[in-house]
Motif scaffolding. Structure first.
Motif, mmCIF file in Angstrom:
data_model
loop_
_atom_site.group_PDB
_atom_site.id
_atom_site.type_symbol
_atom_site.label_atom_id
_atom_site.label_comp_id
_atom_site.label_asym_id
_atom_site.label_seq_id
_atom_site.Cartn_x
_atom_site.Cartn_y
_atom_site.Cartn_z
ATOM 1 N N ASP A 152 28.609 89.445 128.371
ATOM 2 C CA ASP A 152 28.871 88.252 127.864
ATOM 3 C C ASP A 152 30.218 87.646 128.249
ATOM 4 O O ASP A 152 31.266 87.426 127.449
ATOM 5 C CB ASP A 152 28.736 88.480 126.226
ATOM 6 C CG ASP A 152 27.260 88.766 125.851
ATOM 7 O OD1 ASP A 152 26.485 87.714 125.565
ATOM 8 O OD2 ASP A 152 26.975 89.715 125.684
ATOM 9 N N HIS A 180 30.500 84.690 129.901
ATOM 10 C CA HIS A 180 30.646 83.288 129.618
ATOM 11 C C HIS A 180 31.506 82.604 130.579
ATOM 12 O O HIS A 180 32.372 81.741 130.275
ATOM 13 C CB HIS A 180 30.968 83.033 128.237
ATOM 14 C CG HIS A 180 29.689 83.554 127.413
ATOM 15 N ND1 HIS A 180 28.612 82.609 127.003
ATOM 16 C CD2 HIS A 180 29.527 84.529 126.637
ATOM 17 C CE1 HIS A 180 28.025 83.350 125.993
ATOM 18 N NE2 HIS A 180 28.267 84.373 125.896
ATOM 19 N N HIS A 199 27.983 89.961 120.812
ATOM 20 C CA HIS A 199 29.747 89.874 120.765
ATOM 21 C C HIS A 199 30.032 90.847 119.728
ATOM 22 O O HIS A 199 31.095 90.342 119.103
ATOM 23 C CB HIS A 199 30.061 88.679 120.813
ATOM 24 C CG HIS A 199 29.597 87.724 121.511
ATOM 25 N ND1 HIS A 199 30.295 86.614 122.506
ATOM 26 C CD2 HIS A 199 28.538 87.514 122.422
ATOM 27 C CE1 HIS A 199 29.890 86.122 123.186
ATOM 28 N NE2 HIS A 199 28.665 86.358 123.488
HETATM 29 FE FE LIG Z 1 26.879 85.543 124.756
#
Ligand SMILES: [Fe+2]
Length: 272
Positions: A20, A22, A202
């Protein structure tokens, strides 16, 4: 003593899970006020400092926020500082084609089966492009079934992006893999899976189901509060997970978070 190491004395495989990130097409992209490029670099700096020997890196989705080729190119470049091979899987923000293009083929992208010493790692795609909740296409479930038949006799990890069971966070639990029942039905017919790893949430989670370790990992950018009914940002710093996989099937793991750095996340925002 014949000088042969017993199974439990042999060196384990050291796995690093990154998730994650991003990343955006530009290095100035921010998620909830946090520069995701910069926070990934802080996490990778911690990995480089804390992990002198890595056997394999697993990147469990949402590597990009915008699916841009540039974000995947930079992700690959950053991982290039490590000798270890990396294997990627898709999160709900990712796009398969640019990932394949950057990887130069699909062999390191889910669905794929990785052989590392005595262990096998099955990487699955639980994402439907442009949709948030998890879902396994029939082809993905067929891959899992076949991979589990093929890996009998080897300790095995299964990795996906979404959580395959509720984690007590109501807003996130709406995004559990929709057909998780199918996933568990396949898994439960085998007894050589030692751990299941995912990203998406997360936050760190460490549980057990029928003797199988269930593990999630912090994001390399913003963190979500565990056990929260509505969307809520956690002020914990970003991090990663390391795992030691022993030849006898034992698994040791911990999460490590960045220390000594201030991360400015806008905790007042109600979504991302
Ligand atoms: Fe994510």
């Amino acid at each position: 003593m014949d000088g042969t190491l017993s199974q439990s004395e042999q060196r384990p495989l050291r796995v690093v899970q990154i998730s994650d990130c991003h990343l955006f097409g530009g290095t100035d992209g921010r998620l909830l006020g946090l520069n995701t490029e910069s926070s990934l670099l802080h996490v990778l700096h911690a990995v480089a400092r804390e992990q002198p020997r890595i056997d394999v890196i697993l990147a469990t989705g949402d590597l990009s926020q915008d699916g841009s080729p540039e974000s995947y190119r930079r992700f690959q470049q950053h991982l290039g500082q490590f000798q270890a091979p990396s294997y990627w899987l898709q999160g709900n923000h990712d796009l398969t084609q640019p990932m394949v293009n950057v990887l130069g083929g699909a062999s390191h992208l889910s669905p794929c089966l990785v052989a590392q010493g005595d262990w096998r790692i099955i990487m699955l795609n639980s994402s439907v492009e442009h949709e948030v909740p998890g879902y396994f296409q029939p082809t993905e479930l067929a891959f899992l079934q076949q991979a589990l038949e093929q890996t009998r006799g080897h300790h095995t990890l299964v990795c996906l992006h979404h959580h395959p069971l509720p984690m007590g966070c109501d807003w996130l639990d709406n995004q559990v893999v929709k057909n998780a029942t199918e996933f568990w039905r396949i898994l439960d017919a085998f007894d050589h899976v030692r751990g299941i790893l995912w990203g998406h949430v997360h936050q760190a989670f460490d549980g057990l189901r029928n003797g199988v370790r269930l593990l999630s990992v912090p994001s390399t950018c913003v963190q979500f509060k565990p056990q929260s009914r509505d969307f809520a940002v956690d002020e914990l710093p970003p991090g990663y997970r390391w795992l030691d996989l022993y030849p006898d099937g034992r698994l040791e793991t911990e999460v490590s978070r960045v220390t000594g750095v201030r991360f400015d996340v806008d905790t007042s925002l109600k979504g991302y």
